[in-house]
Write an enzyme that holds these catalytic residues in place. Structure first.
Site, PDB file in Angstrom:
ATOM      1  NE  ARG A   1      -1.955  -1.064   3.445  1.00  0.00           N
ATOM      2  CZ  ARG A   1      -2.401  -1.825   5.030  1.00  0.00           C
ATOM      3  NH1 ARG A   1      -3.678  -1.299   5.097  1.00  0.00           N
ATOM      4  NH2 ARG A   1      -1.642  -2.180   5.301  1.00  0.00           N
TER       5      ARG A   1
ATOM      6  CE  LYS B   1       1.152  -2.307   8.866  1.00  0.00           C
ATOM      7  NZ  LYS B   1      -0.204  -3.555   9.268  1.00  0.00           N
TER       8      LYS B   1
ATOM      9  CE1 TYR C   1      -5.699   3.381   9.694  1.00  0.00           C
ATOM     10  CE2 TYR C   1      -4.493   1.847   8.228  1.00  0.00           C
ATOM     11  CZ  TYR C   1      -5.806   1.874   8.342  1.00  0.00           C
ATOM     12  OH  TYR C   1      -7.104   2.741   7.920  1.00  0.00           O
TER      13      TYR C   1
ATOM     14  CG  HIS D   1      -2.456   0.333  15.264  1.00  0.00           C
ATOM     15  ND1 HIS D   1      -3.304  -0.607  16.009  1.00  0.00           N
ATOM     16  CD2 HIS D   1      -2.814   0.264  13.865  1.00  0.00           C
ATOM     17  CE1 HIS D   1      -4.555  -0.318  14.363  1.00  0.00           C
ATOM     18  NE2 HIS D   1      -3.957   0.116  13.576  1.00  0.00           N
TER      19      HIS D   1
ATOM     20  CD  GLU E   1      -3.972   3.980  15.212  1.00  0.00           C
ATOM     21  OE1 GLU E   1      -3.342   4.471  14.023  1.00  0.00           O
ATOM     22  OE2 GLU E   1      -3.081   3.780  15.814  1.00  0.00           O
TER      23      GLU E   1
ATOM     24  CG  ASP F   1      -7.243  -7.081  14.215  1.00  0.00           C
ATOM     25  OD1 ASP F   1      -7.954  -7.309  14.522  1.00  0.00           O
ATOM     26  OD2 ASP F   1      -7.178  -5.854  13.854  1.00  0.00           O
TER      27      ASP F   1
END
Ligand code: NAD
Length: 363
Positions: A15, A75, A94, A96, A118, A270
């Site tokens: 991506r 990412k 993102y 996380h 997110e 996940d």
């Protein structure tokens, strides 16, 4: 503003932070965009496509990081990328952070403005920049389940749709949110026998209205769950309790008692997965078998369909990228409380309570 898009460097990540159409939109607002060479090559967006949209191509990620006031990625930044971030630079991707102390520590050190896809919210309390990946994973789960049921993967050898004179497969979807409703749409489209279980009565009403009987919607209790899972050919796990690990709705005993050759697709893997027998797998080796039940538990399902995922993600992120570029991060975050919820780290300070508390950092 000067916006930079490096090529993603995580293993098998194809991506890209911005597609050419997004670049064109930013250029039309008077911004400049720098793309690392070959950033979109893996999914059919060439350097020439980006140039035609008005971007400039740079040879290395280091050049992109050095030039850009805002970095747009997919990412979480890897260690080498984190080392290139600088004070006052905006990072939009993102992140996380909750399970990732090394990343959190590096982002604090960088003093960059780190906004995570997110945690951006919308007026209905949903997560609009996570939803496109849930849509992709939900739709893919039926493809994955269809393959898992093939004999070569250890499945029962059942075609989801059946054929004239042969019954379709029974598909049970646990959780009727974004993943579950998208899985159900695909399954209904294939004319499978579909049942969705959820604990939220409003969700059941909405699904009932949408499917008009083409999928059954059932309130999830231990009893209804057991009854439907034991009778299923394919079970899709799509539950979510926000901020918590997925509940283990299907236990080892259920798996033992399922039909031989049945399949489970644990999209919630996940978040730890909702089948007691699940463990995360990869696209290279996506399935394994426990007690004659084929398990598909790939944690980053959207990565397999990177082109669709990239365009879907861009459709959702573009308005926010434009807002950050047009107004600058200060005004954009002050004016938009939902975008402000995306802010995770700024000026060396973590701004998400759960992350700060989890790592015993000042908040
Ligand atoms: P969502 O919040 O839209 O939907 C979750 C649904 O689960 C809700 O309708 C909720 O009522 C229901 N639910 C919660 N507890 C339940 C229970 N005990 N029984 C029945 N239903 C219950 O979430 P979503 O966006 O659909 O995401 C679902 C899961 O898929 C999440 O764990 C998410 O992280 C995961 N996901 C995985 C991938 C992947 O690549 N593997 C990609 C995207 C999303």
């Amino acid at each position: 503003m000067i916006i930079g898009v490096p090529k993603e460097i995580k293993n098998h990540e194809y991506r890209v932070g911005m597609v050419p159409a997004s670049v064109r939109e930013l250029i039309s607002h008077g911004h400049s965009v720098y793309i690392e060479t070959n950033a979109g090559n893996g999914i059919g967006f060439s350097d020439d496509d980006y140039k035609a949209a008005g971007a400039s191509i740079l040879p290395t990620a280091a050049d992109v990081f050095a030039k850009a006031e805002m970095i747009v990625k997919v990412k979480e930044p890897q260690a080498v990328e984190r080392a290139m971030l600088r004070e006052g630079q905006i990072l939009f991707t993102y992140l996380h952070l909750a399970p990732d102390f090394p990343q959190t520590e590096d982002l604090i050190k960088s003093k960059a403005i780190c906004i995570a896809y997110e945690t951006v919210t919308d007026s209905k309390g949903r997560l609009p920049l996570l939803a496109p990946m849930s849509e992709v994973a939900g739709r893919m789960s039926i493809q994955a389940g269809a393959q898992a049921l093939e004999k070569s993967h250890g499945g029962s050898g059942m075609l989801l749709s059946g054929v004239p004179g042969v019954e379709p497969a029974k598909i049970v979807v646990l959780g009727g949110g974004v993943v579950g409703s998208n899985a159900a749409r695909m399954a209904v489209g294939l004319r499978a026998d579909v049942t969705i279980l959820d604990k939220n009565v409003d969700t059941l009403r909405r699904l009932d209205e949408e499917f008009q009987g083409r999928a059954k919607v059932v309130y999830s209790t231990e009893e209804t769950l057991e009854q439907h899972v034991l009778n299923a050919d394919l079970v899709v796990g799509a539950v979510l309790i926000p901020g918590a690990a997925a509940p283990k709705l299907v236990n080892e005993d259920h798996i033992k008692r399922m039909k031989p050759g049945a399949a489970v697709v644990d999209v919630a893997i996940d978040q730890g997965g909702c089948f007691a027998t699940s463990h995360a797998t990869t696209h290279a080796d996506p399935t394994y078998i426990v007690d004659d039940v084929v398990h598909y538990c790939v944690a980053n399902m959207p990565g397999a369909v990177a082109r669709t995922s990239t365009v879907a993600l861009n459709n959702a992120t573009l308005p926010y990228i434009v807002k950050l570029a047009n107004k600058g991060y200060r005004d954009a975050l002050v004016e938009d409380a939902h975008l402000r919820n995306g802010l995770n780290v700024i000026g060396g300070q973590v701004t998400i309570k759960e992350v700060a508390e989890g790592f015993e950092l000042p908040y």
